[in-house]
Design an enzyme around this catalytic site. Structure first.
Site, mmCIF file in Angstrom:
data_model
loop_
_atom_site.group_PDB
_atom_site.id
_atom_site.type_symbol
_atom_site.label_atom_id
_atom_site.label_comp_id
_atom_site.label_asym_id
_atom_site.label_seq_id
_atom_site.Cartn_x
_atom_site.Cartn_y
_atom_site.Cartn_z
ATOM 1 C CE LYS A 147 -0.843 0.313 4.951
ATOM 2 N NZ LYS A 147 -1.710 0.856 5.938
ATOM 3 N N GLY A 200 9.465 -2.888 1.575
ATOM 4 C CA GLY A 200 10.309 -3.185 2.736
ATOM 5 C C GLY A 200 9.590 -3.175 4.078
ATOM 6 N N GLY A 224 -4.390 -3.647 -0.732
ATOM 7 C CA GLY A 224 -4.903 -4.941 -1.169
ATOM 8 C C GLY A 224 -6.016 -5.426 -0.256
ATOM 9 C CB THR A 258 -1.005 -7.126 6.394
ATOM 10 O OG1 THR A 258 -1.589 -8.081 7.294
ATOM 11 C CG2 THR A 258 -1.552 -7.350 4.997
ATOM 12 C CB ILE A 280 10.831 -0.645 20.207
ATOM 13 C CG1 ILE A 280 10.799 -1.802 19.203
ATOM 14 C CG2 ILE A 280 10.666 0.680 19.488
ATOM 15 C CD1 ILE A 280 9.491 -1.946 18.425
ATOM 16 C CD GLU A 322 16.879 -1.868 19.325
ATOM 17 O OE1 GLU A 322 17.194 -3.055 19.346
ATOM 18 O OE2 GLU A 322 16.391 -1.320 18.308
ATOM 19 C CG ASP A 349 5.664 -8.193 13.050
ATOM 20 O OD1 ASP A 349 6.489 -9.110 13.198
ATOM 21 O OD2 ASP A 349 5.942 -6.990 13.241
ATOM 22 C CG HIS A 379 43.961 -14.348 21.586
ATOM 23 N ND1 HIS A 379 43.306 -13.920 22.723
ATOM 24 C CD2 HIS A 379 45.183 -13.727 21.592
ATOM 25 C CE1 HIS A 379 44.094 -13.091 23.396
ATOM 26 N NE2 HIS A 379 45.239 -12.954 22.724
#
Ligand SMILES: Cc1cc2nc3c(=O)[nH]c(=O)nc-3n(C[C@H](O)[C@H](O)[C@H](O)COP(=O)(O)OP(=O)(O)OC[C@H]3O[C@@H](n4cnc5c(N)ncnc54)[C@H](O)[C@@H]3O)c2cc1C
Length: 467
Positions: free
Chosen positions: A34, A39, A116, A144, A185, A188, A313, A445
């Site tokens: 959309k 990405g 969509g 989505t 989140i 960070e 997700d 090392h």
């Protein structure tokens, strides 16, 4: 009407990877997105831009705090140009999303921009700027993603009471940033603005930050963040967020029921994300949701409508880009008649604070709960020559292994480059390695990875060599 073997809705890491794998396996594939750029959350407003700002702010912090000790003198004052920092982040996002366009083109995947919506089990309508087209697909993959969620009493004005999306493009460095939620989140982004000079206060409902990770990691990160002067209010229940001009007032109760009042200029709400299915037309195709509003899927990521799959997700499980990617590959390969498999226990979780935090497998809390008999091998980063050379002394590597078989059950680490080091844990566990196996492998090392070997030596008995 265009016809496809597979149509993917959503171009995040789940969707675009699914599309690439389908195309590689010879399926005629379309992807519907959309937004103008491909990405998804990850590339546009998630993983990539947050890491770009974490890297920039880390350089700044190094310059003002550590350069002098390294013998590097900077004439004059080191200053932050926030707009330039944000512009660099946008450029990184631009290059990365363009890269996905290239991959779609290379794999001959049709990219269809627009919203969509399922018309039925084999048709999708795509609407953009008043124009509608319909495509037909034998199989459909829903990817989505998710959107930031909030608490019912909070109004997100997206100016001062904001989500991660706005926090990635602020026009000024907050004087006092109040963060609701001490998860990945929140921490960070909190660290980004803390490094840039903001006062940062985190308010967390649970009694520890990163509540789903191994408690040892939470404890160590808490120590480090407090040293960095980030205020952490744990076991605090936020009850109101109000905006008065440029001021944001957050009220919360501590665990004794005593009210605290925090005043800041920005409030970042990081209380999780919700699966996103708005406008997707699930009802039209008869696709069911589970009790948490996610698209319900079986072990094969198939919805109740046999030719419609869902990944990332928008379905159960960790909200992580690499989990979405694995699921995209799994669905594509299944459609091609293969028998792929995902071991969800071995999806690593990473927090890109500094020091970084990373985990795979079971936590100590989970092993205790499951009554598994385990042993612990732990090694501090500060005992490594590599850590002293880079001045990254905080953290440790902890390996949990079965007391009877020595099989590694969990890998938990906090320290420099833990995000990259965790791959050794994933590899070891995929091959069902024992702590003894790791302890007998040569580790370069000097490197941070020596802490992994030493933790394995500690887990197999009292054998660490450098402590
Ligand atoms: C600030 C932040 C930092 C993060 N950092 C990390 C990290 O470091 N590592 C990590 O693993 N994860 C990270 N994540 C989580 C990660 O971004 C998500 O887990 C990942 O993007 C999920 O991928 P997905 O493909 O399921 O969905 P998404 O990336 O959310 O993509 C879904 C796409 O579908 C599109 N879409 C939705 N509905 C429709 C429709 N009806 N029609 C057309 N298109 C539609 C959306 O526009 C979107 O582009 C971070 C998230 C945030 C917010």
């Amino acid at each position: 009407m265009n016809q496809y073997d597979v149509a993917v809705i959503g171009s995040g890491p789940g969707g675009y990877v699914a599309a690439i794998r389908c195309a590689q396996l010879g399926m005629k594939t379309a992807i519907v997105e959309k937004y103008d750029t491909l990405g998804g959350t990850c590339l546009n407003v998630g993983c990539i831009p947050s890491k770009a700002l974490l890297d920039s702010s880390h350089h700044y912090e190094e310059a003002i705090k550590n350069f002098a000790e390294h013998g590097i003198e900077i004439p004059g004052e080191v200053k932050v140009d926030l707009q330039r920092m944000i512009a660099r982040k946008e450029a990184v996002v631009g290059q990365t999303t363009k890269g996905i366009e290239f991959l779609m083109d290379k794999n001959k995947i049709d990219v269809l921009h627009g919203m969509g919506s399922l018309k039925d089990a084999t048709h999708i309508t795509i609407e953009q700027k008043g124009k509608t087209q319909t495509i037909e697909a034998k199989n459909i993959i829903l990817a989505t993603g998710s959107k930031p969620s909030t608490l019912p009493f909070i109004t997100l004005d997206k100016e001062r009471v904001i989500t991660s999306t706005e926090a990635l493009k602020l026009k000024e460095i907050p004087k006092h940033l109040i963060i609701i939620g001490g998860g990945v989140i929140g921490l960070e982004l909190g660290q980004v603005y803390k490094r840039l000079g903001a006062e940062v206060t985190v308010v967390e409902y649970m009694d520890r930050i990163l509540p789903t990770m191994d408690a040892g990691l939470s404890k160590e990160l808490t120590k480090v963040l407090k040293k960095q002067k980030m205020a952490l209010n744990l076991s605090h229940k936020v009850k109101s967020v109000a905006r008065k001009g440029k001021e944001v007032i957050v009220k919360a109760d501590d665990k004794k029921g005593q009210e605290i009042v925090l005043k800041g200029d920005y409030c970042l709400v990081c209380v999780g994300r919700r699966p996103y299915t708005d406008g997707l037309g699930l009802e039209a195709a008869g696709v069911k949701l589970d009790d948490k509003g996610r698209v319900a899927v079986n072990d094969r990521l198939q919805t109740n409508v046999p030719n419609i799959y869902a990944i990332g997700d928008v379905v159960r499980g960790a909200m992580l880009a690499h989990k979405a990617e694995e699921e995209g590959v799994l669905v594509a390969e299944q459609l091609a008649g293969q028998k792929p498999h995902i071991d969800y226990n071995l999806i690593p979780g990473v927090v890109y604070t500094w020091p970084e935090v990373a985990s795979v497998g079971k936590t100590e809390e989970q092993l205790k709960e499951q009554g598994v008999s385990y042993k612990v091998g732990q090694f501090p980063m500060r005992a490594l020559g590599r850590s002293r050379a880079s001045m990254d002394l905080d953290g440790f590597v902890k390996i949990l292994a079965d007391s009877n078989t020595d099989e590694i059950l969990g890998f938990h680490m906090i320290g420099a480059r833990a995000a990259d080091l965790i791959s050794e844990g994933v590899t070891a566990m995929e091959f069902r390695a024992s702590a003894e196996d790791i302890s007998r492998m040569s580790h370069a090392h000097p490197s941070y990875s020596e802490a992994v070997k030493e933790a394995a030596l500690a887990a197999t008995g009292d054998r660490p060599l450098h402590i």
